[in-house]
Design a protein around this motif. Structure first.
Motif, PDB file in Angstrom:
ATOM      1  N   VAL A   1     -13.755 -14.554   1.918  1.00  0.00           N
ATOM      2  CA  VAL A   1     -14.548 -14.939   3.089  1.00  0.00           C
ATOM      3  C   VAL A   1     -14.836 -13.730   3.979  1.00  0.00           C
ATOM      4  O   VAL A   1     -15.904 -13.621   4.588  1.00  0.00           O
ATOM      5  N   ASN A   2     -13.855 -12.804   4.035  1.00  0.00           N
ATOM      6  CA  ASN A   2     -13.971 -11.620   4.893  1.00  0.00           C
ATOM      7  C   ASN A   2     -14.113 -10.358   4.041  1.00  0.00           C
ATOM      8  O   ASN A   2     -13.418  -9.361   4.247  1.00  0.00           O
ATOM      9  N   LYS A   3     -15.017 -10.428   3.096  1.00  0.00           N
ATOM     10  CA  LYS A   3     -15.175  -9.337   2.132  1.00  0.00           C
ATOM     11  C   LYS A   3     -15.384  -7.983   2.816  1.00  0.00           C
ATOM     12  O   LYS A   3     -16.198  -7.850   3.731  1.00  0.00           O
ATOM     13  N   GLY A   4     -14.598  -7.002   2.382  1.00  0.00           N
ATOM     14  CA  GLY A   4     -14.684  -5.648   2.908  1.00  0.00           C
ATOM     15  C   GLY A   4     -13.902  -5.409   4.178  1.00  0.00           C
ATOM     16  O   GLY A   4     -13.829  -4.273   4.658  1.00  0.00           O
ATOM     17  N   LYS A   5     -13.281  -6.471   4.722  1.00  0.00           N
ATOM     18  CA  LYS A   5     -12.552  -6.341   5.994  1.00  0.00           C
ATOM     19  C   LYS A   5     -11.044  -6.449   5.812  1.00  0.00           C
ATOM     20  O   LYS A   5     -10.299  -6.561   6.778  1.00  0.00           O
ATOM     21  N   VAL A   6     -10.593  -6.448   4.557  1.00  0.00           N
ATOM     22  CA  VAL A   6      -9.165  -6.582   4.251  1.00  0.00           C
ATOM     23  C   VAL A   6      -8.779  -5.497   3.255  1.00  0.00           C
ATOM     24  O   VAL A   6      -9.543  -5.193   2.332  1.00  0.00           O
ATOM     25  N   THR A   7      -7.611  -4.907   3.435  1.00  0.00           N
ATOM     26  CA  THR A   7      -7.082  -3.953   2.459  1.00  0.00           C
ATOM     27  C   THR A   7      -5.593  -3.774   2.704  1.00  0.00           C
ATOM     28  O   THR A   7      -5.005  -4.440   3.568  1.00  0.00           O
ATOM     29  N   TYR A   8      -4.975  -2.889   1.941  1.00  0.00           N
ATOM     30  CA  TYR A   8      -3.557  -2.572   2.126  1.00  0.00           C
ATOM     31  C   TYR A   8      -3.321  -1.128   1.689  1.00  0.00           C
ATOM     32  O   TYR A   8      -4.097  -0.581   0.906  1.00  0.00           O
ATOM     33  N   PRO A   9      -2.269  -0.477   2.207  1.00  0.00           N
ATOM     34  CA  PRO A   9      -2.010   0.918   1.825  1.00  0.00           C
ATOM     35  C   PRO A   9      -1.622   1.009   0.348  1.00  0.00           C
ATOM     36  O   PRO A   9      -0.943   0.127  -0.185  1.00  0.00           O
ATOM     37  N   ALA A  10      -2.056   2.064  -0.289  1.00  0.00           N
ATOM     38  CA  ALA A  10      -1.729   2.255  -1.701  1.00  0.00           C
ATOM     39  C   ALA A  10      -0.272   2.646  -1.866  1.00  0.00           C
ATOM     40  O   ALA A  10       0.195   3.585  -1.222  1.00  0.00           O
ATOM     41  N   PRO A  11       0.480   1.935  -2.711  1.00  0.00           N
ATOM     42  CA  PRO A  11       1.824   2.412  -3.050  1.00  0.00           C
ATOM     43  C   PRO A  11       1.721   3.824  -3.618  1.00  0.00           C
ATOM     44  O   PRO A  11       0.700   4.148  -4.240  1.00  0.00           O
ATOM     45  N   PRO A  12       2.681   4.704  -3.401  1.00  0.00           N
ATOM     46  CA  PRO A  12       4.031   4.426  -2.900  1.00  0.00           C
ATOM     47  C   PRO A  12       4.202   4.433  -1.396  1.00  0.00           C
ATOM     48  O   PRO A  12       5.342   4.566  -0.937  1.00  0.00           O
ATOM     49  N   ASP A  13       3.121   4.320  -0.601  1.00  0.00           N
ATOM     50  CA  ASP A  13       3.333   4.120   0.823  1.00  0.00           C
ATOM     51  C   ASP A  13       4.335   2.988   0.993  1.00  0.00           C
ATOM     52  O   ASP A  13       4.249   1.946   0.330  1.00  0.00           O
ATOM     53  N   PHE A  14       5.291   3.172   1.899  1.00  0.00           N
ATOM     54  CA  PHE A  14       6.408   2.241   2.037  1.00  0.00           C
ATOM     55  C   PHE A  14       5.932   0.822   2.334  1.00  0.00           C
ATOM     56  O   PHE A  14       6.399  -0.149   1.729  1.00  0.00           O
ATOM     57  N   VAL A  15       4.984   0.685   3.268  1.00  0.00           N
ATOM     58  CA  VAL A  15       4.499  -0.639   3.652  1.00  0.00           C
ATOM     59  C   VAL A  15       3.589  -1.219   2.567  1.00  0.00           C
ATOM     60  O   VAL A  15       3.661  -2.416   2.258  1.00  0.00           O
ATOM     61  N   GLY A  16       2.742  -0.388   1.972  1.00  0.00           N
ATOM     62  CA  GLY A  16       1.888  -0.859   0.891  1.00  0.00           C
ATOM     63  C   GLY A  16       2.704  -1.366  -0.281  1.00  0.00           C
ATOM     64  O   GLY A  16       2.379  -2.399  -0.892  1.00  0.00           O
ATOM     65  N   SER A  17       3.770  -0.653  -0.604  1.00  0.00           N
ATOM     66  CA  SER A  17       4.662  -1.079  -1.684  1.00  0.00           C
ATOM     67  C   SER A  17       5.347  -2.398  -1.337  1.00  0.00           C
ATOM     68  O   SER A  17       5.525  -3.267  -2.199  1.00  0.00           O
ATOM     69  N   ALA A  18       5.713  -2.572  -0.073  1.00  0.00           N
ATOM     70  CA  ALA A  18       6.337  -3.822   0.373  1.00  0.00           C
ATOM     71  C   ALA A  18       5.352  -4.984   0.255  1.00  0.00           C
ATOM     72  O   ALA A  18       5.741  -6.103  -0.113  1.00  0.00           O
ATOM     73  N   PHE A  19       4.077  -4.743   0.582  1.00  0.00           N
ATOM     74  CA  PHE A  19       3.053  -5.782   0.424  1.00  0.00           C
ATOM     75  C   PHE A  19       2.966  -6.221  -1.028  1.00  0.00           C
ATOM     76  O   PHE A  19       2.908  -7.427  -1.334  1.00  0.00           O
ATOM     77  N   VAL A  20       2.961  -5.264  -1.947  1.00  0.00           N
ATOM     78  CA  VAL A  20       2.896  -5.574  -3.376  1.00  0.00           C
ATOM     79  C   VAL A  20       4.101  -6.424  -3.780  1.00  0.00           C
ATOM     80  O   VAL A  20       3.960  -7.440  -4.486  1.00  0.00           O
ATOM     81  N   ARG A  21       5.280  -6.056  -3.331  1.00  0.00           N
ATOM     82  CA  ARG A  21       6.483  -6.823  -3.674  1.00  0.00           C
ATOM     83  C   ARG A  21       6.446  -8.218  -3.054  1.00  0.00           C
ATOM     84  O   ARG A  21       6.927  -9.185  -3.648  1.00  0.00           O
ATOM     85  N   ASN A  22       5.881  -8.310  -1.853  1.00  0.00           N
ATOM     86  CA  ASN A  22       5.808  -9.613  -1.202  1.00  0.00           C
ATOM     87  C   ASN A  22       4.882 -10.565  -1.971  1.00  0.00           C
ATOM     88  O   ASN A  22       5.169 -11.761  -2.106  1.00  0.00           O
ATOM     89  N   ILE A  23       3.781 -10.039  -2.480  1.00  0.00           N
ATOM     90  CA  ILE A  23       2.886 -10.845  -3.314  1.00  0.00           C
ATOM     91  C   ILE A  23       3.602 -11.263  -4.600  1.00  0.00           C
ATOM     92  O   ILE A  23       3.504 -12.424  -5.037  1.00  0.00           O
ATOM     93  N   ILE A  24       4.336 -10.325  -5.203  1.00  0.00           N
ATOM     94  CA  ILE A  24       5.098 -10.633  -6.424  1.00  0.00           C
ATOM     95  C   ILE A  24       6.081 -11.774  -6.152  1.00  0.00           C
ATOM     96  O   ILE A  24       6.154 -12.754  -6.916  1.00  0.00           O
TER      97      ILE A  24
END
Length: 410
Positions: A193-216
């Motif tokens: 719905v909000n195409k292009g307005k959402v993203t996350y930091p690329a792992p191994p950034d600490f928070v980006g990696s945490a986002f990936v684990r949270n989705i898992i």
């Protein structure tokens, strides 16, 4: 730079195996420290200098150490606390180098976590156990708490003392986002719905990696990872539903997923500028802190998924070759005092979650925390604790990050 440091670290670890343990002076120092009573430690540590090494990328954290903690130990023990900003990879290289050269230690306290702690402990770079020496540890900590006994799946054995707690949260603009997604399925629809307005930091950034684990975790749970062997194929098979999810999510992200913010700080700036409508952090108080600093809009809010979010505890340790262990434990004992824990809990100061067992606090000590104004963007601590998911074993995280890079960045 980070990869280069890891190569140097690997070489130094190999070299360290060829060397004997540090010299007799260091061993004698450690033996005397371990045998000392608390009264003897207080007497010996007063009026000295303590060098505190750790990440220095957050001005608020730096100010808390320099202005609050340093003042407390100066007033109480006449200890001069000197903060030295240094990334943990560089700290480990320094400790290994000093060990191999049998040099006098230059670090008294180190802020450490996860696999870095495991590496340091396995290579006999840390003093311990010392947690049992701390009066405030016995008085205020739940020493049977799993989070105080395991650091990213590694047994602590008293070689670390808790510093604070972290927990992954989403941050969004409530003026733009009426209702935040409650799970990964709604998050995908939200991105569409909000195409292009959402993203996350690329792992191994600490928070980006945490986002990936949270989705898992949200997709396949977390129990199977707790005792999983760090085998690439085993891990990949288990997380493939999430990898497929990230592939489906990719075209709806900022720049269609062809690029990702390299750091959480970059994503924060994008959010503050309105380029994206969400950011994320491992500090649940970050949004309130940013509002008070004028960096985020007053309509900013915080959210977690319905099934919970990943949380961990960060720690401090004492190097084995530290020359001022007595003063180091005096400082660490103050870190886990109600006064210091409450001071850094304040979002205007730091916003770090406390590590103390609330049931062990007196009425007056509880007031220290009750009086902290968390801000309207902060989720109540009781809700966070009720929805706190354990961290994945540290040995699995680089494997997950590698798989993400191979499958998502290609």
């Amino acid at each position: 730079m980070k990869k280069k440091l890891r190569v140097i670290l690997t070489i130094l670890i190999s070299i360290s195996i060829l060397f004997s343990a540090c010299g007799s002076k260091e061993l004698e120092n450690g033996d005397n420290f371990r045998k000392s009573t608390w009264e003897e430690i207080e007497k010996s540590g007063q009026g000295t200098e303590v060098y505190f090494y750790g990440w220095g990328g957050d001005p608020k954290i730096n100010s808390w150490i320099d202005d609050v903690l340093a003042k407390e130990v100066k007033d109480k023990y006449n200890i001069t606390l000197k903060r030295v900003p240094m990334n943990i990879d560089e700290v480990l290289v320094k400790l290994l180098d000093e060990k191999n050269l049998e040099a006098e230690g230059t670090i008294d306290i180190v802020w450490i976590n996860g696999e870095n702690f495991f590496t340091a402990k396995e290579n006999e770079l840390l003093e311990g156990p010392f947690l049992e020496k701390l009066p405030n540890g016995k008085k205020y900590l739940d020493l049977n708490d799993v989070e105080l006994n395991y650091d990213f799946g590694f047994s602590i054995d008293g070689y670390e003392a808790p510093y604070g707690k972290a927990q992954f949260v989403f941050i969004y603009d409530g003026e733009v986002v009426e209702k935040f997604p409650k799970d990964h399925e709604e998050f995908l629809q939200f991105a569409k719905v909000n195409k292009g307005k959402v993203t996350y930091p690329a792992p191994p950034d600490f928070v980006g990696s945490a986002f990936v684990r949270n989705i898992i975790y949200d997709m396949v749970g977390y129990e199977q990872f707790i005792n999983m062997e760090p085998d690439y194929e085993v891990v990949k098979k288990e997380i493939m539903p999430a990898i497929d999810y990230f592939k489906e999510l990719k075209p709806y992200l900022w720049r269609e997923g062809k690029a990702y913010p390299s750091t959480m700080a970059q994503l924060e700036n994008m959010f503050a500028d309105g380029e994206v409508i969400i950011t994320m952090d491992y500090n649940p108080n970050k949004a309130s802190r940013k509002i008070s600093d004028g960096q985020f809009k007053s309509t900013t809010k915080t959210a977690i998924f319905q099934k919970g979010s990943v949380g961990n505890t960060h720690f401090v340790a004492i190097p084995k070759n530290a020359t001022n262990k007595e003063a180091a434990v005096l400082v660490i004992n103050e870190i886990i005092s109600p006064k210091m824990q409450a001071s850094k809990y304040d979002p205007k100061v730091w916003g770090d979650l406390p590590v103390l067992d609330n049931s062990k606090l007196s009425s007056e000590e509880k007031k220290l925390f009750d009086n902290v104004v968390l801000g309207k963007a902060t989720i109540d601590q009781s809700i966070l604790l009720d929805n706190r998911l354990p961290e994945m074993p540290a040995k699995l995280i680089p494997i997950i990050e590698k798989i993400w890079e191979e499958e998502i960045l290609k």
